[in-house]
Write an enzyme that holds these catalytic residues in place. Sequence first.
Site, mmCIF file in Angstrom:
data_model
loop_
_atom_site.group_PDB
_atom_site.id
_atom_site.type_symbol
_atom_site.label_atom_id
_atom_site.label_comp_id
_atom_site.label_asym_id
_atom_site.label_seq_id
_atom_site.Cartn_x
_atom_site.Cartn_y
_atom_site.Cartn_z
ATOM 1 N N GLN A 170 0.858 -1.224 0.233
ATOM 2 C CA GLN A 170 -0.150 -0.464 0.169
ATOM 3 C C GLN A 170 0.784 1.646 -0.378
ATOM 4 O O GLN A 170 0.939 2.553 -0.460
ATOM 5 C CB GLN A 170 -0.157 -0.050 1.361
ATOM 6 C CG GLN A 170 -1.908 1.074 1.040
ATOM 7 C CD GLN A 170 -1.868 1.492 2.276
ATOM 8 O OE1 GLN A 170 -3.252 2.542 2.492
ATOM 9 N NE2 GLN A 170 -3.168 0.615 2.995
ATOM 10 N N GLU A 225 1.152 -1.269 8.400
ATOM 11 C CA GLU A 225 0.305 -0.040 8.708
ATOM 12 C C GLU A 225 0.365 0.246 10.632
ATOM 13 O O GLU A 225 0.825 0.711 10.721
ATOM 14 C CB GLU A 225 -1.545 -0.666 7.864
ATOM 15 C CG GLU A 225 -1.609 0.341 8.783
ATOM 16 C CD GLU A 225 -1.607 2.251 8.012
ATOM 17 O OE1 GLU A 225 -0.796 2.200 6.540
ATOM 18 O OE2 GLU A 225 -1.810 2.941 8.995
ATOM 19 N N ASP A 278 0.199 4.261 6.566
ATOM 20 C CA ASP A 278 0.633 3.798 4.372
ATOM 21 C C ASP A 278 0.800 4.824 3.450
ATOM 22 O O ASP A 278 1.322 5.135 3.153
ATOM 23 C CB ASP A 278 -0.297 2.287 3.928
ATOM 24 C CG ASP A 278 0.863 0.766 4.274
ATOM 25 O OD1 ASP A 278 1.471 0.554 4.832
ATOM 26 O OD2 ASP A 278 0.218 -0.437 4.819
ATOM 27 N N GLY A 328 -8.065 20.247 19.351
ATOM 28 C CA GLY A 328 -7.793 21.636 19.085
ATOM 29 C C GLY A 328 -8.503 22.678 20.282
ATOM 30 O O GLY A 328 -8.258 22.257 21.368
ATOM 31 N N GLY A 329 -8.355 23.796 20.259
ATOM 32 C CA GLY A 329 -8.991 24.714 21.031
ATOM 33 C C GLY A 329 -10.283 24.696 21.378
ATOM 34 O O GLY A 329 -10.692 25.407 22.571
HETATM 35 N N1 CAO Z 1 11.836 -10.250 -9.470
HETATM 36 C C1 CAO Z 1 12.658 -10.479 -8.143
HETATM 37 N N2 CAO Z 1 12.872 -10.466 -6.933
HETATM 38 C C2 CAO Z 1 11.551 -10.079 -6.449
HETATM 39 C C3 CAO Z 1 11.041 -9.340 -7.835
HETATM 40 C C4 CAO Z 1 10.948 -9.379 -9.241
HETATM 41 N N3 CAO Z 1 10.487 -7.793 -9.337
HETATM 42 N N4 CAO Z 1 10.259 -8.250 -6.188
HETATM 43 C C5 CAO Z 1 10.681 -8.692 -5.621
HETATM 44 N N5 CAO Z 1 10.786 -9.328 -5.280
HETATM 45 C C6 CAO Z 1 12.121 -10.564 -4.495
HETATM 46 C C7 CAO Z 1 12.616 -9.069 -3.046
HETATM 47 O O1 CAO Z 1 14.147 -9.519 -3.633
HETATM 48 C C8 CAO Z 1 12.866 -9.755 -1.910
HETATM 49 O O2 CAO Z 1 13.821 -11.168 -2.063
HETATM 50 P P1 CAO Z 1 15.323 -11.243 -0.987
HETATM 51 O O3 CAO Z 1 14.679 -11.270 0.330
HETATM 52 O O4 CAO Z 1 15.848 -12.711 -1.503
HETATM 53 O O5 CAO Z 1 15.645 -10.584 -1.184
HETATM 54 C C9 CAO Z 1 11.317 -10.491 -2.052
HETATM 55 O O6 CAO Z 1 11.191 -10.656 -2.919
HETATM 56 C C10 CAO Z 1 10.641 -10.262 -0.698
HETATM 57 O O7 CAO Z 1 10.582 -8.563 -0.690
HETATM 58 P P2 CAO Z 1 10.056 -7.955 0.447
HETATM 59 O O8 CAO Z 1 11.176 -8.202 1.125
HETATM 60 O O9 CAO Z 1 10.542 -6.455 0.437
HETATM 61 O O10 CAO Z 1 8.842 -8.476 0.936
HETATM 62 P P3 CAO Z 1 8.209 -9.533 2.351
HETATM 63 O O11 CAO Z 1 6.558 -9.689 1.993
HETATM 64 O O12 CAO Z 1 9.505 -10.081 2.882
HETATM 65 O O13 CAO Z 1 7.614 -7.397 2.947
HETATM 66 C C11 CAO Z 1 6.995 -5.341 3.773
HETATM 67 C C12 CAO Z 1 6.928 -7.557 2.853
HETATM 68 C C13 CAO Z 1 6.015 -4.984 3.373
HETATM 69 C C14 CAO Z 1 6.600 -5.641 5.057
HETATM 70 C C15 CAO Z 1 8.405 -5.162 3.186
HETATM 71 O O14 CAO Z 1 8.605 -5.352 2.215
HETATM 72 C C16 CAO Z 1 8.611 -4.267 4.187
HETATM 73 O O15 CAO Z 1 9.440 -3.903 5.393
HETATM 74 N N6 CAO Z 1 8.685 -2.576 3.810
HETATM 75 C C17 CAO Z 1 9.423 -1.201 3.993
HETATM 76 C C18 CAO Z 1 7.659 -0.989 4.494
HETATM 77 C C19 CAO Z 1 6.468 -0.748 3.843
HETATM 78 O O16 CAO Z 1 6.867 -0.119 2.853
HETATM 79 N N7 CAO Z 1 5.986 -1.339 4.839
HETATM 80 C C20 CAO Z 1 3.798 -1.478 3.470
HETATM 81 C C21 CAO Z 1 4.170 -2.330 3.624
HETATM 82 S S1 CAO Z 1 1.628 -1.896 3.840
HETATM 83 O O17 CAO Z 1 1.845 -2.144 4.616
#
Ligand code: CAO
Length: 416
Positions: A16, A138, A167, A246-247
């Site tokens: 998001q 979020e 988000d 607020g106030g």
């Molecule tokens: N090609 C190849 N690999 C890809 C890819 C693509 N097109 N797109 C994603 N990947 C891979 C990434 O390289 C990663 O692999 P590695 O861990 O091996 O490096 C893997 O997919 C997972 O990506 P991620 O770490 O971002 O995803 P996650 O599910 O583990 O975590 C989230 C999700 C949202 C918790 C994390 O991305 C995060 O903390 N983001 C920053 C904060 C944020 O934006 N949070 C809000 C999300 S909305 O509530």
Amino acid sequence: MEALKGITILDFTHVQSGPTCTQLLAWFGANVIKIERPGGGDITRSQLRDLDGVDSLYFTMLNHNKKSITLNVKDSSGKQVLEDLIKKSDVFVENFAPGTIERMGYGWEEIQKINPKIILASVKGFGPGPYEECKVYENIAQCAGGAASTTGFLDGPPLVTGAQIGDSGTGLHLALGIVTALFQREKSGRGQRVDVAMQDGVVNLCRVKLRDYQRLKSGPLREYSQYGKGIPFTDTTPRAGNDSGGGQPGWILKCKGWEDDPDAYVYFITQAPVWGKICNVIGKEEWLEDSGYSTPEARLDKLEFIFDTIEEWTKTKSKHEVISICDPLGIPCGPILSMKEIANDESLKATGTIVEVDHPIRGKYTTVGCPIKLSDSKADVKRSPLLGEHNDEILSDILNYDDEKINKIKQSEAMK
Ligand code: CAO
């Protein structure tokens, strides 16, 4: 003409926070290319699905006006396509978990070597510090940003709010950072990094609560209804229930039908300049002459009683009747609107804040349009892309690859 026409955004965002940012930029006319993992794409395409096999509303409502290309950036051909896209782009936006973009090989140092003018915009959960490695969603941001500790009722646990301040709020902050960096690049000729931590975004939105924490050093917060109830304050900002921040004191009051309708309420503000009109409208003219009620100061320790008394009046009217009586008198109040009421609100539809979109597989659905209205750049909401819908278009029209090269890439692991 659209304000951001000619700006190309590589949208490597998911879920998001990042997608809300790039959707805004797309509404303002930027060419937003969403890079998705082959197979499933953005995880939200298949999360909270209401229809089998159809992109979820979660996805469609956050990814309007974008193009989609599937690309495995861990494959060598996929990397080549991504690097060619970086060369042609103005902004690269990502919200992967900490360290992910660097592991892919596209951290700030590397990306600048490919395109020194590029702006790299990132969302992370936290900035540098003890939590910088944490993944964040979020509600974690709402809690770590101070919102939850100040939301809810005094005698209850911390509460998260339905507004997605962690988000979508961070997405808004990031969009402003990107547009500002684009503006600065006009003069400097250089790109830069734009980092927004979700915790920071929420802290920014909780600014008035940090204000109140510091005011506590000078004594109790007398505009909080807790003061009138004689409940002592601690050394930090308490949960304030429905007190106004607020106030001008305010509270949520029941209206006619509240017993059956969970949204038959109004938010009512006892703004000082219209105190006399409030007394008249609820039939409490005697408060006008009573020194215990006639000044805002004098009323502070009686807010609960005052709102209970006003509520006796609001309970005799529907929420819309309350508004139609109070609004002409300049008494600030607003209805509690349900999502059903919002979805069907004719004025929100007329301004394009609520719009209906047609999707080739889903059919028609309702969504939120652009809430920022530019008089010279109308934001028409176009449906979200299907996964990989623009693969050919992007390879041929943006990267100018010939047919042979396109076929080779499509047969490699890059797009599978
Ligand atoms: N090609 C190849 N690999 C890809 C890819 C693509 N097109 N797109 C994603 N990947 C891979 C990434 O390289 C990663 O692999 P590695 O861990 O091996 O490096 C893997 O997919 C997972 O990506 P991620 O770490 O971002 O995803 P996650 O599910 O583990 O975590 C989230 C999700 C949202 C918790 C994390 O991305 C995060 O903390 N983001 C920053 C904060 C944020 O934006 N949070 C809000 C999300 S909305 O509530």
